[in-house]
Design an enzyme around this catalytic site. Structure first.
Site, mmCIF file in Angstrom:
data_model
loop_
_atom_site.group_PDB
_atom_site.id
_atom_site.type_symbol
_atom_site.label_atom_id
_atom_site.label_comp_id
_atom_site.label_asym_id
_atom_site.label_seq_id
_atom_site.Cartn_x
_atom_site.Cartn_y
_atom_site.Cartn_z
ATOM 1 N N SER A 142 -0.038 1.889 6.684
ATOM 2 C CA SER A 142 -1.193 1.024 6.421
ATOM 3 C C SER A 142 -2.399 1.895 6.108
ATOM 4 C CB SER A 142 -1.465 0.190 7.683
ATOM 5 O OG SER A 142 -2.772 -0.347 7.658
ATOM 6 N N TYR A 155 -2.763 -1.419 16.693
ATOM 7 C CA TYR A 155 -2.078 -1.465 15.398
ATOM 8 C C TYR A 155 -2.455 -0.218 14.609
ATOM 9 C CZ TYR A 155 -0.801 -2.951 10.669
ATOM 10 O OH TYR A 155 -0.258 -3.024 9.401
#
Ligand SMILES: NC(=O)c1ccc[n+]([C@@H]2O[C@H](COP(=O)([O-])OP(=O)(O)OC[C@H]3O[C@@H](n4cnc5c(N)ncnc54)[C@H](OP(=O)(O)O)[C@@H]3O)[C@@H](O)[C@H]2O)c1
Length: 248
Positions: A142, A155
């Site tokens: 990400s 995350y």
């Protein structure tokens, strides 16, 4: 890399980017196996791929689930040309206002498990199955691996850790002629990002770019706007840190 006849495993093939990748790779002539927990959604993936994929219902966060996936790969008896570690979850967490240990503890464990421990354990278990020379291990990280989003601290941390692991593994497996690829998506319209963010691309657009990157032999596939973010991050890292921290 030629796509036809490749044997592919995609984790998290029951929705979003994994589902779109399964459909795209099946249309390119790959033999695709996907996994996930939701049987109905896995059936839906198979339907979208014209019946041309197979699936295994398994929870990646458990050793039993990972063993079931490994058994399914071994049962195919054709090795694995591409392992795509795509499954992931994203929880918003506020350690200040949600300071209720039992609730937060469960999410902490789950997120670290699925985003970080499970793909590393699965890779380790499947390494002997990966084609040499030329097999691919594809890890989906990400942009939040570059700089953390304040509302998703864990995350962001799992993705930064997974990016770091990916880079070391790439160097280690060079000797084995296995290529380790990182995919960095921008915001994609999936269940994970529902009602969040703007300017999202579709999972199908992401899948087209990821497959094109694999065909070109890239080791880092920066999808859509991710290319621009990486560039800006080189020029103005503090600005990008602020932008990503404030992300929705
Ligand atoms: N969407 C974005 O904007 C974006 C941006 C950057 C990176 N990413 C990354 O891209 C990947 C795919 O995300 P997505 O947006 O496509 O999300 P998604 O639509 O929510 O899909 C997540 C997938 O992960 C699977 N999964 C979750 N927990 C699992 C478990 N315990 N065992 C097995 N499978 C599990 C889900 O399957 P089941 O529910 O059936 O188990 C589902 O197929 C993730 O790694 C995510 O971090 C997404």
């Amino acid at each position: 890399m030629m796509m036809e006849n490749n044997s592919v495993l995609i984790t998290g093939g029951s929705s979003g980017i994994g589902q779109a990748l399964a459909v795209k790779l099946a249309s390119e002539g790959c033999r695709v196996l996907v996994c996930g927990r939701n049987r109905d959604m896995l059936r839906k993936t198979r339907e979208l791929a014209g019946g041309k994929i197979s699936f295994v219902v398994a929870d990646l966060s458990t050793a039993g689930g990972r063993n079931a996936i490994v058994d399914a790969v071994v049962a195919q008896n054709r090795g694995l040309d591409i392992l795509i570690n795509n499954a992931g979850v994203q929880y918003e967490m506020d350690f200040c206002t949600e300071n209720s240990p039992p609730v937060l503890s469960e999410r902490i464990e789950n997120e670290v498990n699925i985003n970080f421990i499970a793909p590393i354990m699965l890779t380790n278990q499947l390494l002997g199955q990966i084609t040499r020379p030329g097999g691919r291990i594809v890890n989906v990280t990400s942009l939040l691996a570059l700089h953390p989003k304040t509302s998703a601290p864990l995350y962001s941390a799992t993705k930064a850790g997974f990016r770091s692991f990916t880079r070391s593994l790439r160097r280690q497996l060079t000797l084995e002629s296995i290529y380790v690829v990182e995919v960095v998506p921008p915001l994609v319209e999936t269940a994970m990002t529902r009602e969040r963010g703007r300017g999202k691309i579709t999972p199908e657009q992401a899948a087209v770019e990821i497959v094109a990157g694999l065909k070109s032999g890239l080791c880092e596939i920066k999808v859509g706007k991710s290319k621009l973010v990486f560039l800006l991050n080189r020029i103005a890292p503090r600005l990008m840190a602020r932008v990503l921290a404030a992300g929705k």
